[in-house]
Design a protein around this motif. Sequence first.
Motif, PDB file in Angstrom:
ATOM      1  N   UNK A 173       0.788   7.009   3.787  1.00  0.00           N
ATOM      2  CA  UNK A 173       0.873   5.560   3.967  1.00  0.00           C
ATOM      3  C   UNK A 173       1.886   4.998   2.972  1.00  0.00           C
ATOM      4  N   UNK A 174       2.805   4.160   3.457  1.00  0.00           N
ATOM      5  CA  UNK A 174       3.746   3.510   2.568  1.00  0.00           C
ATOM      6  C   UNK A 174       4.966   4.365   2.246  1.00  0.00           C
ATOM      7  N   UNK A 175       5.694   3.954   1.220  1.00  0.00           N
ATOM      8  CA  UNK A 175       6.955   4.596   0.861  1.00  0.00           C
ATOM      9  C   UNK A 175       6.751   6.005   0.306  1.00  0.00           C
ATOM     10  N   UNK A 176       7.736   6.873   0.629  1.00  0.00           N
ATOM     11  CA  UNK A 176       7.763   8.214   0.042  1.00  0.00           C
ATOM     12  C   UNK A 176       9.199   8.698   0.138  1.00  0.00           C
ATOM     13  N   UNK A 177       9.916   8.619  -0.980  1.00  0.00           N
ATOM     14  CA  UNK A 177      11.349   8.883  -0.985  1.00  0.00           C
ATOM     15  C   UNK A 177      11.717  10.271  -0.455  1.00  0.00           C
ATOM     16  N   UNK A 178      11.035  11.367  -0.861  1.00  0.00           N
ATOM     17  CA  UNK A 178      11.438  12.687  -0.365  1.00  0.00           C
ATOM     18  C   UNK A 178      11.327  12.820   1.157  1.00  0.00           C
ATOM     19  N   UNK A 179      10.412  12.055   1.768  1.00  0.00           N
ATOM     20  CA  UNK A 179      10.236  12.119   3.219  1.00  0.00           C
ATOM     21  C   UNK A 179      11.122  11.127   3.962  1.00  0.00           C
TER      22      UNK A 179
ATOM     23  N   UNK B 118       0.834  -1.217   0.000  1.00  0.00           N
ATOM     24  CA  UNK B 118       0.000   0.000   0.000  1.00  0.00           C
ATOM     25  C   UNK B 118       0.862   1.257   0.000  1.00  0.00           C
ATOM     26  N   UNK B 119       0.448   2.237  -0.786  1.00  0.00           N
ATOM     27  CA  UNK B 119       1.148   3.520  -0.835  1.00  0.00           C
ATOM     28  C   UNK B 119       0.158   4.603  -1.200  1.00  0.00           C
ATOM     29  N   UNK B 120       0.094   5.648  -0.355  1.00  0.00           N
ATOM     30  CA  UNK B 120      -0.785   6.780  -0.649  1.00  0.00           C
ATOM     31  C   UNK B 120      -0.234   7.986   0.097  1.00  0.00           C
ATOM     32  N   UNK B 121       0.144   9.002  -0.634  1.00  0.00           N
ATOM     33  CA  UNK B 121       0.669  10.239  -0.042  1.00  0.00           C
ATOM     34  C   UNK B 121      -0.225  11.374  -0.506  1.00  0.00           C
ATOM     35  N   UNK B 122      -0.938  11.985   0.435  1.00  0.00           N
ATOM     36  CA  UNK B 122      -2.012  12.929   0.109  1.00  0.00           C
ATOM     37  C   UNK B 122      -1.965  14.139   1.023  1.00  0.00           C
TER      38      UNK B 122
ATOM     39  N   UNK C 109      -3.523  20.898  -3.391  1.00  0.00           N
ATOM     40  CA  UNK C 109      -3.578  19.475  -3.086  1.00  0.00           C
ATOM     41  C   UNK C 109      -2.525  18.757  -3.923  1.00  0.00           C
ATOM     42  N   UNK C 110      -2.107  17.595  -3.426  1.00  0.00           N
ATOM     43  CA  UNK C 110      -1.170  16.778  -4.188  1.00  0.00           C
ATOM     44  C   UNK C 110      -1.294  15.318  -3.781  1.00  0.00           C
ATOM     45  N   UNK C 111      -1.209  14.441  -4.750  1.00  0.00           N
ATOM     46  CA  UNK C 111      -0.978  13.011  -4.555  1.00  0.00           C
ATOM     47  C   UNK C 111       0.399  12.689  -5.135  1.00  0.00           C
ATOM     48  N   UNK C 112       1.266  12.099  -4.307  1.00  0.00           N
ATOM     49  CA  UNK C 112       2.581  11.675  -4.772  1.00  0.00           C
ATOM     50  C   UNK C 112       2.637  10.159  -4.868  1.00  0.00           C
ATOM     51  N   UNK C 113       3.430   9.659  -5.815  1.00  0.00           N
ATOM     52  CA  UNK C 113       3.757   8.239  -5.795  1.00  0.00           C
ATOM     53  C   UNK C 113       4.935   8.029  -4.841  1.00  0.00           C
ATOM     54  N   UNK C 114       5.440   6.808  -4.755  1.00  0.00           N
ATOM     55  CA  UNK C 114       6.473   6.507  -3.770  1.00  0.00           C
ATOM     56  C   UNK C 114       7.778   7.244  -4.042  1.00  0.00           C
ATOM     57  N   UNK C 115       7.966   7.713  -5.267  1.00  0.00           N
ATOM     58  CA  UNK C 115       9.180   8.438  -5.619  1.00  0.00           C
ATOM     59  C   UNK C 115       9.038   9.944  -5.389  1.00  0.00           C
ATOM     60  N   UNK C 116       7.851  10.373  -4.997  1.00  0.00           N
ATOM     61  CA  UNK C 116       7.610  11.795  -4.803  1.00  0.00           C
ATOM     62  C   UNK C 116       7.134  12.506  -6.041  1.00  0.00           C
TER      63      UNK C 116
END
Length: 370
Positions: free
Chosen positions: A354-360, A194-198, A213-220
């Motif tokens: 939730x899940x991976x987020x490289x910039x963070x 699972x991955x969700x960055x909101x 607003x922004x939705x990022x993938x795991x790479x940002x």
Amino acid sequence: MLTAGDEYPIHQTPEPVAFSGSDRNFYDRYFFNGYSADGKTFFAAAMGVYPHLNVIDGAVSVLRDGKQSSVFFSRPLNMERMDTYVGGLSVTVLEPLKRIRLKLEETEGIALDVEFTGRAFPIEEPRFTRRIGPRMMMDLTRMTQNGTWSGKLRIDGQEIAVTPDSFTGTRDRSWGVRPIGAPDPQPMHPPVPPQFYWIWVPTNFQNLSMFYHVNHDEHGEPWNTRTSIVMDGAPQGAGMHMGDVNMDVRYAKGTRRMASATLTAKDHEGRPHTVDYEPMGTFLMKGIGYNHAKYRHGVFHGDQLMTAREDYDVAKSPWHEIENLHIQEIVRATHKGPDGKSSVGVAAYEQLFLGKHAPSGFKDILDGAA
């Protein structure tokens, strides 16, 4: 299956209004929040219709002094989507795209009767379409509007006057496909972590609204985003879209909670804008059904009206529990615009990480910030 909605010219398919395409996860939802200028009182509400599950549900939640109290409702929809009430909770459109009445007859010690008036025409956010592998997770449209509130709120015998000069907030309408009700019993193959960055921050300033607003993938990388400024009274399409946008989030150590944040952007003339966000209180979105373990959106609770109350001590609600990840942080927002001009506003800084987020620096599902 004919219903009252079939009297109105609102059909989107050759079928009656009771049917919404073929995806069982179709939904149609109202969302509201309101907050006092000092951030001490915050309320939110949701009402959702799930035509293919034949369920309508809703909730109201109030946050004061770190204590959050919620009432939840659910009943069979009976295929009638025009009946926007569930238990003592009702939503009435007074003037489309402008004024809405939200009412809760006293239930479990909570009541409100408030009217929302939009500050400008609602903005339409870019369509959200997201797949997990070959499976559709989200395909929806949302319109968002900032405004003022008037009326009254009562909780456990304490009445609070809600006036336009002291209470602002946001309401949205979204519809389409997103996970609702009982989860799919057949998981993805191969499994996808699972991955969700909101982040979603509609901000009320003195004479304008700012939307981000922004939705990022795991790479940002953003897969859905927009930043715009809308002046009070602006008609449809009159918002000013911003470019070169960046949201710098500083996390509380060891958590995924925003401790402070700064938005930087440039307007259409290339002039810089900066907004600093300072938290004043945390609202748990599970209090209106989002990711709630029991009262999540679209769950069937039987053939009769279901009503329940829950109370939360927000400070004692562990951030890393799944149902506590989705929050709205009440924030003071300071906007610094061109020529040194500045103003102070209030916003609800919504986050779900939730899940991976490289910039963070997030490398797993629930690891915290260094």
